[in-house]
Motif scaffolding. Sequence first.
Motif, PDB file in Angstrom:
ATOM      1  N   THR A   1       0.928  -1.164  -0.087  1.00 22.19           N
ATOM      2  CA  THR A   1       0.036  -0.140   0.015  1.00 22.19           C
ATOM      3  C   THR A   1       0.854   1.425  -0.032  1.00 22.19           C
ATOM      4  O   THR A   1       1.992   1.136   0.243  1.00 22.19           O
ATOM      5  CB  THR A   1      -0.894   0.189   1.319  1.00 22.19           C
ATOM      6  OG1 THR A   1      -1.533   1.157   1.293  1.00 22.19           O
ATOM      7  CG2 THR A   1       0.048  -0.128   2.534  1.00 22.19           C
TER       8      THR A   1
ATOM      9  N   SER B   1      -0.233   3.895   1.659  1.00 24.20           N
ATOM     10  CA  SER B   1      -0.832   4.455   2.811  1.00 24.20           C
ATOM     11  C   SER B   1       0.409   4.629   3.950  1.00 24.20           C
ATOM     12  O   SER B   1       1.057   3.848   4.399  1.00 24.20           O
ATOM     13  CB  SER B   1      -1.792   3.807   3.676  1.00 24.20           C
ATOM     14  OG  SER B   1      -2.193   4.136   4.827  1.00 24.20           O
TER      15      SER B   1
ATOM     16  N   LYS C   1      -2.494   4.721  -5.513  1.00 22.78           N
ATOM     17  CA  LYS C   1      -3.048   5.258  -6.425  1.00 22.78           C
ATOM     18  C   LYS C   1      -2.595   5.392  -7.816  1.00 22.78           C
ATOM     19  O   LYS C   1      -3.006   5.480  -8.711  1.00 22.78           O
ATOM     20  CB  LYS C   1      -3.161   6.785  -5.895  1.00 22.78           C
ATOM     21  CG  LYS C   1      -4.325   7.063  -4.786  1.00 22.78           C
ATOM     22  CD  LYS C   1      -4.185   8.508  -4.363  1.00 22.78           C
ATOM     23  CE  LYS C   1      -5.279   8.526  -3.121  1.00 22.78           C
ATOM     24  NZ  LYS C   1      -5.232  10.237  -2.929  1.00 22.78           N
ATOM     25  N   ARG C   2      -1.288   5.165  -7.838  1.00 22.53           N
ATOM     26  CA  ARG C   2      -0.417   5.212  -8.861  1.00 22.53           C
ATOM     27  C   ARG C   2      -0.654   4.108  -9.880  1.00 22.53           C
ATOM     28  O   ARG C   2      -0.473   3.937 -11.009  1.00 22.53           O
ATOM     29  CB  ARG C   2       1.060   5.252  -8.636  1.00 22.53           C
ATOM     30  CG  ARG C   2       1.787   4.024  -7.783  1.00 22.53           C
ATOM     31  CD  ARG C   2       3.111   4.091  -7.528  1.00 22.53           C
ATOM     32  NE  ARG C   2       3.592   3.286  -6.625  1.00 22.53           N
ATOM     33  CZ  ARG C   2       4.327   1.934  -7.047  1.00 22.53           C
ATOM     34  NH1 ARG C   2       4.474   1.711  -8.293  1.00 22.53           N
ATOM     35  NH2 ARG C   2       4.623   1.050  -6.255  1.00 22.53           N
TER      36      ARG C   2
ATOM     37  N   THR D   1      -3.625   2.867 -10.394  1.00 19.49           N
ATOM     38  CA  THR D   1      -5.072   3.341 -11.142  1.00 19.49           C
ATOM     39  C   THR D   1      -4.948   3.390 -12.431  1.00 19.49           C
ATOM     40  O   THR D   1      -6.095   3.537 -13.355  1.00 19.49           O
ATOM     41  CB  THR D   1      -6.150   3.884 -10.393  1.00 19.49           C
ATOM     42  OG1 THR D   1      -5.246   5.485 -10.022  1.00 19.49           O
ATOM     43  CG2 THR D   1      -6.136   3.572  -8.782  1.00 19.49           C
TER      44      THR D   1
ATOM     45  N   ILE E   1     -13.157  -0.078  -8.129  1.00 18.76           N
ATOM     46  CA  ILE E   1     -11.979   0.649  -8.366  1.00 18.76           C
ATOM     47  C   ILE E   1     -11.347   0.126  -9.672  1.00 18.76           C
ATOM     48  O   ILE E   1     -10.818   0.842 -10.603  1.00 18.76           O
ATOM     49  CB  ILE E   1     -10.874   1.252  -7.349  1.00 18.76           C
ATOM     50  CG1 ILE E   1     -10.126   2.410  -7.737  1.00 18.76           C
ATOM     51  CG2 ILE E   1     -10.521  -0.185  -6.745  1.00 18.76           C
ATOM     52  CD1 ILE E   1      -9.327   2.576  -6.523  1.00 18.76           C
TER      53      ILE E   1
END
Length: 343
Positions: free
Chosen positions: A26, A28, A87-88, A90, A133
């Motif tokens: 992750t 995060s 996020k990278r 997606t 997603i």
Amino acid sequence: MNQTIQMHQIARELSEYDCWFSHLFTDSTIINTALKHTTIIDGSALGNNFKEKSECYLRSHNLQIDYRAEKNDYDLVVFCSDMIIPKRMTATKTIWIQEGMVDKFNVKSMLVKALGLPRWLSCDTSLNGSSNICDIYCTASPGYKNFFTEAGTDNEKIFVTGMPNYDNLEQFVNNDFPYHNYVMVATTDVRETYRFENRPAFIKRAVKIADGRPMLFKLHPNEKFERAKREIEKYAPKGTLVFQAGNTNEMIANCEELITQYSTVVYTGIALGKKVHSYFDLDQLHKLTPIQNGGTSSKNIANICRNFIEFNGNKEDFVKSFKYRPALFKYAESKRALDAVSA
């Protein structure tokens, strides 16, 4: 390991591509800081213990490892969880595959979803498969397609492919496991993942169901073995068998009756015609049970991967044009496999 082995099976069907593997990770900051400085997340799939076992398997099969996907630019990423997708990733074409059952949707899950919080805050798998997603979702059965649609994932991007490791359960009927005709209990690592469980009460309930018949406990690999064994020895009859390792599906194939908590192996019992017990609703479990397609799920998923990689349009348009055709297989050896698929 279930996730790792399934990914390996799919990659075998994609030998014309340069496949790399990464343990779950992750971006995060909160989770990564906790992983680095505490042991609080070690019981989850992100934990270092699971990472070491996963990478040991990958190395033993001479597979390429790129932890955190930092060595290459990729054309497609295949996930087993859509709860913590960086996020990278997606911007890349993405496919989610089901690797097991998901936990019960509860008040915590509802709050996380309603408030738009990070899905990992549910601290279980109840929201896995429901983020919408990923570009494509591959599920175990028509029942699960409906389940994930109701949970929030677009119906048109969900394909019923079957689930590797749970799509050819008849193969375990003929085995060398030396014990037969017992009541089997398959436990879950509830306590190791920081959830409450009254294990003595569960053991006593299992003993009552067994009603004097021989018993066998198969512990979850993530459980603290010595603690669990002491509890079984205290509350179960003398001579009860206890295993932490071994082929769970073969043990189920040889049992008379199966008692589970939150374990995907309940589907093995259902597919093999055993009487089963679970903390989940049994009618729903029968609807969700993975299709038995003779072990062709990895081929089905690989075919979708292949077509998606070669698709030249916008990735969002792929599902509108793709015609999914599952692999065919022969049923001749097993009437129960045929009945399971027909159902």
